[in-house]
Design a protein around this motif. Structure first.
Motif, mmCIF file in Angstrom:
data_model
loop_
_atom_site.group_PDB
_atom_site.id
_atom_site.type_symbol
_atom_site.label_atom_id
_atom_site.label_comp_id
_atom_site.label_asym_id
_atom_site.label_seq_id
_atom_site.Cartn_x
_atom_site.Cartn_y
_atom_site.Cartn_z
ATOM 1 N N ALA A 179 0.845 -1.195 0.000
ATOM 2 C CA ALA A 179 0.000 0.000 0.000
ATOM 3 C C ALA A 179 0.881 1.246 0.000
ATOM 4 O O ALA A 179 1.981 1.244 0.551
ATOM 5 N N PRO A 180 0.406 2.321 -0.620
ATOM 6 C CA PRO A 180 1.207 3.553 -0.617
ATOM 7 C C PRO A 180 1.287 4.153 0.779
ATOM 8 O O PRO A 180 0.434 3.908 1.624
ATOM 9 N N ASP A 181 2.338 4.931 0.996
ATOM 10 C CA ASP A 181 2.500 5.575 2.290
ATOM 11 C C ASP A 181 1.648 6.837 2.390
ATOM 12 O O ASP A 181 1.229 7.224 3.472
ATOM 13 N N GLN A 182 1.437 7.489 1.270
ATOM 14 C CA GLN A 182 0.727 8.759 1.265
ATOM 15 C C GLN A 182 -0.770 8.538 1.180
ATOM 16 O O GLN A 182 -1.265 7.777 0.332
ATOM 17 N N LEU A 183 -1.494 9.235 2.020
ATOM 18 C CA LEU A 183 -2.948 9.070 2.081
ATOM 19 C C LEU A 183 -3.597 9.420 0.752
ATOM 20 O O LEU A 183 -4.561 8.774 0.333
ATOM 21 N N GLU A 184 -3.050 10.418 0.058
ATOM 22 C CA GLU A 184 -3.694 10.861 -1.188
ATOM 23 C C GLU A 184 -3.574 9.823 -2.302
ATOM 24 O O GLU A 184 -4.287 9.895 -3.288
ATOM 25 N N GLU A 185 -2.661 8.879 -2.137
ATOM 26 C CA GLU A 185 -2.506 7.827 -3.150
ATOM 27 C C GLU A 185 -3.369 6.609 -2.840
ATOM 28 O O GLU A 185 -3.469 5.677 -3.645
ATOM 29 N N MET A 186 -3.979 6.598 -1.685
ATOM 30 C CA MET A 186 -4.693 5.398 -1.265
ATOM 31 C C MET A 186 -6.014 5.170 -1.991
ATOM 32 O O MET A 186 -6.391 4.019 -2.206
ATOM 33 N N PRO A 187 -6.760 6.222 -2.382
ATOM 34 C CA PRO A 187 -8.015 5.924 -3.089
ATOM 35 C C PRO A 187 -7.808 5.060 -4.336
ATOM 36 O O PRO A 187 -8.566 4.119 -4.555
ATOM 37 N N GLY A 200 -12.738 9.946 -3.477
ATOM 38 C CA GLY A 200 -11.562 10.618 -4.011
ATOM 39 C C GLY A 200 -10.560 11.051 -2.956
ATOM 40 O O GLY A 200 -9.391 11.255 -3.259
ATOM 41 N N SER A 201 -11.017 11.232 -1.760
ATOM 42 C CA SER A 201 -10.100 11.595 -0.684
ATOM 43 C C SER A 201 -10.504 10.861 0.587
ATOM 44 O O SER A 201 -11.689 10.774 0.928
ATOM 45 N N LEU A 202 -9.498 10.343 1.285
ATOM 46 C CA LEU A 202 -9.735 9.671 2.570
ATOM 47 C C LEU A 202 -9.196 10.534 3.714
ATOM 48 O O LEU A 202 -9.022 10.056 4.829
ATOM 49 N N ASP A 203 -8.952 11.790 3.410
ATOM 50 C CA ASP A 203 -8.365 12.697 4.391
ATOM 51 C C ASP A 203 -9.459 13.268 5.288
ATOM 52 O O ASP A 203 -10.418 13.882 4.796
ATOM 53 N N LEU A 204 -9.328 13.085 6.598
ATOM 54 C CA LEU A 204 -10.324 13.597 7.537
ATOM 55 C C LEU A 204 -9.780 14.772 8.349
ATOM 56 O O LEU A 204 -10.369 15.157 9.367
ATOM 57 N N SER A 205 -8.691 15.339 7.905
ATOM 58 C CA SER A 205 -8.126 16.452 8.677
ATOM 59 C C SER A 205 -9.083 17.636 8.685
ATOM 60 O O SER A 205 -9.061 18.451 9.604
ATOM 61 N N GLY A 206 -9.948 17.701 7.685
ATOM 62 C CA GLY A 206 -10.916 18.793 7.641
ATOM 63 C C GLY A 206 -11.916 18.771 8.781
ATOM 64 O O GLY A 206 -12.550 19.785 9.083
ATOM 65 N N VAL A 207 -12.060 17.616 9.426
ATOM 66 C CA VAL A 207 -12.947 17.528 10.592
ATOM 67 C C VAL A 207 -12.142 17.228 11.843
ATOM 68 O O VAL A 207 -12.683 16.791 12.845
ATOM 69 N N GLY A 208 -10.838 17.498 11.755
ATOM 70 C CA GLY A 208 -10.012 17.425 12.957
ATOM 71 C C GLY A 208 -9.407 16.078 13.275
ATOM 72 O O GLY A 208 -9.021 15.831 14.423
ATOM 73 N N ALA A 294 -17.233 12.853 9.686
ATOM 74 C CA ALA A 294 -16.340 12.086 8.804
ATOM 75 C C ALA A 294 -17.104 11.599 7.581
ATOM 76 O O ALA A 294 -16.615 11.669 6.446
ATOM 77 N N TYR A 295 -18.283 11.099 7.803
ATOM 78 C CA TYR A 295 -19.111 10.647 6.669
ATOM 79 C C TYR A 295 -19.376 11.801 5.706
ATOM 80 O O TYR A 295 -19.237 11.658 4.486
ATOM 81 N N ALA A 296 -19.757 12.921 6.256
ATOM 82 C CA ALA A 296 -20.086 14.066 5.408
ATOM 83 C C ALA A 296 -18.874 14.484 4.573
ATOM 84 O O ALA A 296 -18.997 14.807 3.378
ATOM 85 N N LEU A 297 -17.701 14.462 5.191
ATOM 86 C CA LEU A 297 -16.494 14.877 4.473
ATOM 87 C C LEU A 297 -16.140 13.891 3.369
ATOM 88 O O LEU A 297 -15.772 14.265 2.254
ATOM 89 N N LEU A 298 -16.228 12.598 3.683
ATOM 90 C CA LEU A 298 -15.916 11.572 2.685
ATOM 91 C C LEU A 298 -16.879 11.667 1.509
ATOM 92 O O LEU A 298 -16.463 11.617 0.337
ATOM 93 N N ALA A 299 -18.163 11.797 1.828
ATOM 94 C CA ALA A 299 -19.169 11.838 0.764
ATOM 95 C C ALA A 299 -18.976 13.063 -0.130
ATOM 96 O O ALA A 299 -19.199 13.007 -1.348
ATOM 97 N N ALA A 300 -18.523 14.141 0.489
ATOM 98 C CA ALA A 300 -18.322 15.368 -0.294
ATOM 99 C C ALA A 300 -17.165 15.225 -1.273
ATOM 100 O O ALA A 300 -17.088 15.940 -2.273
ATOM 101 N N ALA A 301 -16.246 14.304 -0.958
ATOM 102 C CA ALA A 301 -15.063 14.134 -1.815
ATOM 103 C C ALA A 301 -15.417 13.497 -3.137
ATOM 104 O O ALA A 301 -14.657 13.580 -4.105
ATOM 105 N N GLY A 302 -16.550 12.803 -3.204
ATOM 106 C CA GLY A 302 -16.915 12.139 -4.438
ATOM 107 C C GLY A 302 -16.078 10.902 -4.673
ATOM 108 O O GLY A 302 -15.132 10.608 -3.943
#
Lengths: 305, 183
Positions: A179-187, A200-208, A294-302
């Motif tokens: 698996a890649p080390d970088q979160l942005e490569e994981m999708p 498209g994004s698994l990053d949850l930093s937007g919700v802390g 977290a759900y809201a953020l993930l869903a918004a990523a598309g």
């Protein structure tokens, strides 16, 4: 009683399992039949042989098992099957957590655990709410169906427990070899691995919540990924979120793109699940609003394409 | 019992619980999962545990056994019919041969026994391991497996007979004269 019925008693005699009357009966047989003594000895030797063969993993160095040590007083070698060090550490941590944590009511305990909620609760209280509504904040755009039957209860329990175990001991996660080390490569990686289209994004930093580690996990099924996120230090909290992703193979019978609650907000580790674009997602957290966010953020990523 | 005392008792048995889990699951990762689940359940049931002469080990084994079979989607108990030592033995189950094992090469014995034990039917293998490796008494094994004492005796004896038969080849190869079972 024929010999085939006697022999088990000879074996039990060799094991010291008979009562006085049975012992006397066997001793008389041993005295009367030449082969009976040999049979008793053979059973004793067989027991020793099984014990020494099965206490070691590789059969090289032989360890004398504890039952024999108690009886013979001999010392044993050191290649017996032992609990792995990391397993022992996890269980000790689990036991320590149970021993030191004082039981508190569910809602009050969650507020205490997350720390900063007092400030948020005060704002809401001023707004006319009560403290416990912090855990039940609703989004006008978030449809959620409460249904505890869509996932087997045992699986729900396992998800909650695995979330606790892995968030307490991150090394518990079995990392993917490639698996890649970088979160942005994981999708893209997990889309290929799971056979669907991961967000498209698994990053949850937007919700802390900061990503900590990903590992493989078979709780949702044969093929699954478990991501752990930890509340950012600046948030003042120390809770965690677990996100599981698994192929949508029809085993979870729910409507797509609809959020389902399978473990209540009043539980220590609430759980929600949903399906999207060939993937089934499970979110487990220590703090219900966190998993909603977290759900809201993930869903918004598309979806990842 | 105080939680700290329970913690110490339970932790002291972890190697034994893992060993048993390893033999049940035959795979270290699955064994670790079994052990973890066992201890989680033990914590949940801690209030119902009473420390007796047997200690905490049989109680933990019972939980482990239940966890294992629940995961395997099997019934916790093996055949519904209680095996009775007094019943006539099936035609294809003869008593194992009888000879002095001390004259064998132990390394070869170890390897053959491992294979033979791995091939035993599940309900024989579990009883064998609880008895030979963990040193449980028959009554403790019966409690762990939730079967009758006679069932434990019967399964154990039959397991040993099977192993003895498997080792007979090794004995013959080693030039040892064996008695081919007592009639």
């Amino acid at each position: 009683m024929d010999q085939s019925q006697v022999n088990p008693y000879l074996a039990a005699f060799a094991d010291g399992e008979l009562d006085l009357a049975q012992n006397l009966w066997v001793l008389q047989r041993v005295k009367d039949e030449p082969g009976a003594a040999a049979s008793v000895r053979h059973q004793q030797q067989l027991r020793d042989a099984v014990a020494r063969a099965m206490v070691t993993q590789n059969g090289g160095q032989v360890a004398v098992p504890q039952p024999l040590l108690r009886k013979s007083g001999e010392s044993g070698s050191a290649s017996a099957i032992l609990a792995p060090v990391d397993l022992r550490a996890r269980i000790e941590a689990m036991l320590d957590d149970k021993v030191t944590r004082r039981p508190v009511p569910a809602v009050a305990g969650r507020i205490r655990r997350v720390g900063q909620v007092a400030a948020v609760a005060a704002v809401l209280a001023l707004g006319g709410g009560v403290i416990w509504t912090v855990a039940h904040r609703t989004s006008d755009t978030m449809e959620m169906i409460a249904d505890r039957s869509i996932i087997p209860a045992a699986q729900v329990t396992r998800l909650a427990r695995r979330h606790v175990d892995c968030s307490h001991m991150i090394q518990r996660l079995r990392q993917f070899a490639d698996a890649p080390d970088q979160l942005e490569e994981m999708p893209s990686f997990f889309s290929a691995y799971l056979g669907g289209h991961v967000y498209g994004s698994l990053d949850l930093s937007g919700v802390g919540y900061r990503f900590e580690r990903v590992g493989s996990c078979r709780i949702p099924g044969e093929r699954g990924a478990h991501l752990i996120y930890r509340a950012a230090p600046e948030s003042g909290r120390d809770d965690a979120i677990s996100l599981w992703m698994a192929p949508d193979n029809g085993s979870v019978s729910i409507k797509p793109d609809t959020l389902y609650r399978v473990r209540g907000a009043d539980q220590p580790h609430p759980i929600v699940v949903w399906r999207h674009d060939g993937i089934v997602y499970y979110l487990v957290g220590d703090y219900d609003p966190a998993i909603r966010d977290a759900y809201a953020l993930l869903a918004a990523a598309g979806g990842h394409r | 019992m105080e939680r700290q005392a329970f913690r110490e008792l339970a932790l002291a048995e972890m190697d034994a619980v893992y060993r048993m889990a390893f033999h049940l699951a035959r795979e270290p990762d699955e064994a670790a999962d079994l052990v973890q689940e066992t201890y989680l359940r033990a914590l949940g049931a801690e209030g119902g545990f009473e420390l007796r002469e047997r200690g905490v080990r049989p109680w933990l084994f019972k939980i482990l056994h239940n966890v294992f079979y629940t995961r395997m989607d099997r019934a916790r108990r093996a055949p519904a019919v209680v095996e009775d030592l007094q019943a006539t033995a099936p035609d294809d189950q003869s008593d194992g041969p009888c000879w002095d094992l001390a004259s064998l090469d132990w390394e070869q014995v170890d390897q053959r026994l491992k294979h033979a034990i791995a091939e035993l039917p599940e309900h024989y293998r579990v009883v064998l391991l609880l008895w030979a490796v963990e040193g449980l008494k028959y009554r403790e094994i019966a409690d762990v497996l939730d079967v009758a004492l006679g069932t434990v005796m019967s399964r154990l004896y039959r397991a040993r007979s099977i192993l003895s038969t498997r080792l007979a080849d090794l004995a013959i190869e080693s030039g040892i004269t064996i008695d081919q079972g007592r009639e």
